[in-house]
Scaffold this motif. Structure first.
Motif, PDB file in Angstrom:
ATOM      1  N   ASP A 120      97.600  72.830  96.183  1.00  0.00           N
ATOM      2  CA  ASP A 120      98.427  72.250  95.114  1.00  0.00           C
ATOM      3  C   ASP A 120      99.324  73.315  94.502  1.00  0.00           C
ATOM      4  O   ASP A 120     100.528  73.095  94.266  1.00  0.00           O
ATOM      5  CB  ASP A 120      97.527  71.647  94.021  1.00  0.00           C
ATOM      6  CG  ASP A 120      96.797  70.405  94.510  1.00  0.00           C
ATOM      7  OD1 ASP A 120      97.249  69.822  95.520  1.00  0.00           O
ATOM      8  OD2 ASP A 120      95.784  70.035  93.896  1.00  0.00           O
ATOM      9  N   GLN A 124     103.384  73.568  94.490  1.00  0.00           N
ATOM     10  CA  GLN A 124     104.151  73.660  93.242  1.00  0.00           C
ATOM     11  C   GLN A 124     105.059  74.897  93.260  1.00  0.00           C
ATOM     12  O   GLN A 124     106.196  74.861  92.790  1.00  0.00           O
ATOM     13  CB  GLN A 124     103.197  73.735  92.049  1.00  0.00           C
ATOM     14  CG  GLN A 124     102.465  72.435  91.781  1.00  0.00           C
ATOM     15  CD  GLN A 124     101.394  72.583  90.721  1.00  0.00           C
ATOM     16  OE1 GLN A 124     101.305  73.619  90.041  1.00  0.00           O
ATOM     17  NE2 GLN A 124     100.572  71.545  90.577  1.00  0.00           N
ATOM     18  N   SER A 125     104.529  76.016  93.829  1.00  0.00           N
ATOM     19  CA  SER A 125     105.298  77.264  93.844  1.00  0.00           C
ATOM     20  C   SER A 125     106.394  77.242  94.911  1.00  0.00           C
ATOM     21  O   SER A 125     107.459  77.840  94.736  1.00  0.00           O
ATOM     22  CB  SER A 125     104.358  78.455  94.113  1.00  0.00           C
ATOM     23  OG  SER A 125     103.372  78.525  93.128  1.00  0.00           O
ATOM     24  N   PRO A 127     108.021  74.289  96.710  1.00  0.00           N
ATOM     25  CA  PRO A 127     108.234  72.867  97.009  1.00  0.00           C
ATOM     26  C   PRO A 127     109.031  72.638  98.281  1.00  0.00           C
ATOM     27  O   PRO A 127     108.913  71.592  98.903  1.00  0.00           O
ATOM     28  CB  PRO A 127     108.986  72.362  95.773  1.00  0.00           C
ATOM     29  CG  PRO A 127     109.583  73.569  95.142  1.00  0.00           C
ATOM     30  CD  PRO A 127     108.692  74.718  95.462  1.00  0.00           C
TER      31      PRO A 127
END
Length: 346
Positions: A120, A124-125, A127
Motif C-alpha cells: 500500500d 501511494q509513494s 502511483p
C-alpha cells in the motif's frame, strides 16, 4: 350249662369276627387312600422333577449365553482398549504438527499484514508504476489478494484451532484407566464427548441442528475411572440423540423447526455437598412404563437388529453403581422425552 357257655362264646366270636372284618375293611380303605395319596404325590414329584429338569436346562442354556456374552464383552473391552490407545497415539501425533502450524500462523499473519502495508505504501509513494508491474498487478488481481489473503489466513487459523480441539478431545476421551481412581474434570469429559458426537448434532437435510443447552454448576474434581465415566457419557448422549432421531420420523423439516430437538445437560452439587448430579435430558419420544422398567436390563433394546446391542445402558449402570458407588436413574414420559440422572459421590 355247657351248651349255654358255648353259644355265648360263639356269639362273642362272631362279634369279634365282625369287628375284625370292619377293621379289615377300614384298613383296606385306608390302604386304598394311602395308595391314592402316594400316586398323587408320585405324580406331583415327577412333575416337580420335570420342571426342575426344564429349569436346569434353561439355566444351563442361559449360563452358556452369559458365558458367550462375557467372552464377547471381554473381547470388546480389549478391542476398545486397543482402539483407545491407537486413538490416543493418533491424536498425539496430530496434535504436535498442528501445534507447529498454529504457532506459525500468528507470525505469518503479522508478516502478511506488514507486506500488504508495504505494498500500500509503495503504491501511494509510486502511483505511476512501470508497465510491467501494472500488468503483473492485473494478472494476479492484487486487489483481490489484498482482501482475501487475511481472510484465508484467519480461516486456516480457525481450521487448526478446530483440529487441535478435536485432537485434545480425542485424547481426553480415550484416556486409559489405571487400577486406581484419578482426579477428573467431569465437564471436560462431557465436552470431549460432545466434540466426538458433534457430527450427529449438526443440521442435515431432514432436520435443523439439535439445540444443546448446557447448565454447568461449580464443583471440584472428583476421583473416578475417567475412561469408564466418558464411556457412560457417550452411551447416554448417543442414546439421547437416537431418541431425538426416532421422534423425527414422519415429521417434516418445518415441523421439527417449530418444535426443535433439544438436549439439556445440567450438572450441580447436591444440597448436602456430598454428591454431584448430572442430568442428561432430551425432548424425544420418551418411553412406555414397560420399556422404562427394562431399560437397564442386560441385552434389552428397542432398536432394530444391527442398531443396538442392548449393552450400553446396562454397562453404564454397572460403571456408575458398581465401580463408583453412585446411582443411575431414569425419568420418562411417553411422548415428552427422557431424563437420565447420574449421582456420583465426591
Amino acid at each position: 350249662m355247657e351248651i349255654i357257655d358255648c353259644e355265648k362264646e360263639i356269639k362273642e366270636l362272631k362279634k369279634a369276627n365282625r369287628i375284625l372284618q370292619k377293621q379289615l375293611q377300614r384298613s383296606e380303605a385306608d390302604r386304598e387312600k394311602l395308595e391314592e395319596t402316594n400316586q398323587k404325590k408320585e405324580y406331583l414329584l415327577r412333575a416337580v422333577i420335570d420342571e426342575l429338569k426344564e429349569s436346569q436346562s434353561k439355566l444351563e442354556q442361559r449360563s452358556d449365553e452369559l458365558e458367550k456374552t462375557l467372552i464377547n464383552l471381554e473381547l470388546m473391552q480389549d478391542k476398545m482398549s486397543a482402539l483407545g490407545s491407537v486413538v490416543a497415539d493418533v491424536a498425539h501425533e496430530i496434535h504436535n504438527p498442528i501445534g507447529f502450524i498454529a504457532c506459525n500462523l500468528t507470525p505469518a499473519q503479522e508478516y502478511i499484514h506488514e507486506l500488504l502495508s508495504l505494498v500500500d505504501l509503495y503504491q501511494q509513494s509510486y502511483p505511476e508504476a512501470s508497465q510491467k508491474i501494472q500488468e503483473k498487478i492485473k494478472v494476479i488481481d492484487l486487489e483481490y489478494i489484498h482482501d482475501d489473503l487475511p481472510k484465508l489466513i484467519s480461516s486456516m487459523k480457525e481450521g487448526t484451532d478446530r483440529i487441535s480441539n478435536i485432537s485434545s478431545s480425542l485424547r481426553i476421551f480415550s484416556r486409559g484407566d489405571t487400577e486406581k481412581k484419578v482426579l477428573f474434570n467431569v465437564h471436560e469429559g462431557i465436552n470431549s464427548t460432545l466434540v466426538i458426537l458433534k457430527h450427529r448434532l449438526k443440521a442435515n437435510k431432514t432436520r435443523p441442528a439439535i439445540q444443546m443447552i448446557k447448565d454447568y454448576g461449580e464443583f471440584p474434581l472428583i476421583e473416578c475411572f475417567s475412561g469408564q465415566l466418558n464411556q457412560v457419557f457417550m452411551n447416554l448422549l448417543a442414546n439421547a440423540i437416537d431418541a431425538l432421531e426416532e421422534s423425527n420420523v414422519e415429521r417434516s423439516y418445518i415441523e421439527i423447526q417449530a418444535n426443535p430437538n433439544q438436549l439439556l445437560i445440567q450438572t450441580k452439587l447436591s444440597e448436602d455437598k456430598n454428591y454431584i448430579l448430572i442430568r442428561i435430558k432430551d425432548n424425544g419420544g420418551g418411553m412406555s412404563a414397560d420399556v422404562k422398567a427394562k431399560i437397564f436390563d442386560h441385552l434389552f433394546t428397542t432398536k432394530s437388529v444391527g442398531q443396538g446391542t442392548g449393552l450400553g445402558l446396562s454397562i453404564a449402570r454397572q460403571i456408575i453403581v458398581n465401580k463408583h458407588g453412585g446411582t443411575l436413574e431414569v425419568n420418562s414420559v411417553l411422548g415428552q422425552g427422557s431424563e437420565f440422572i447420574i449421582k456420583l459421590p465426591i
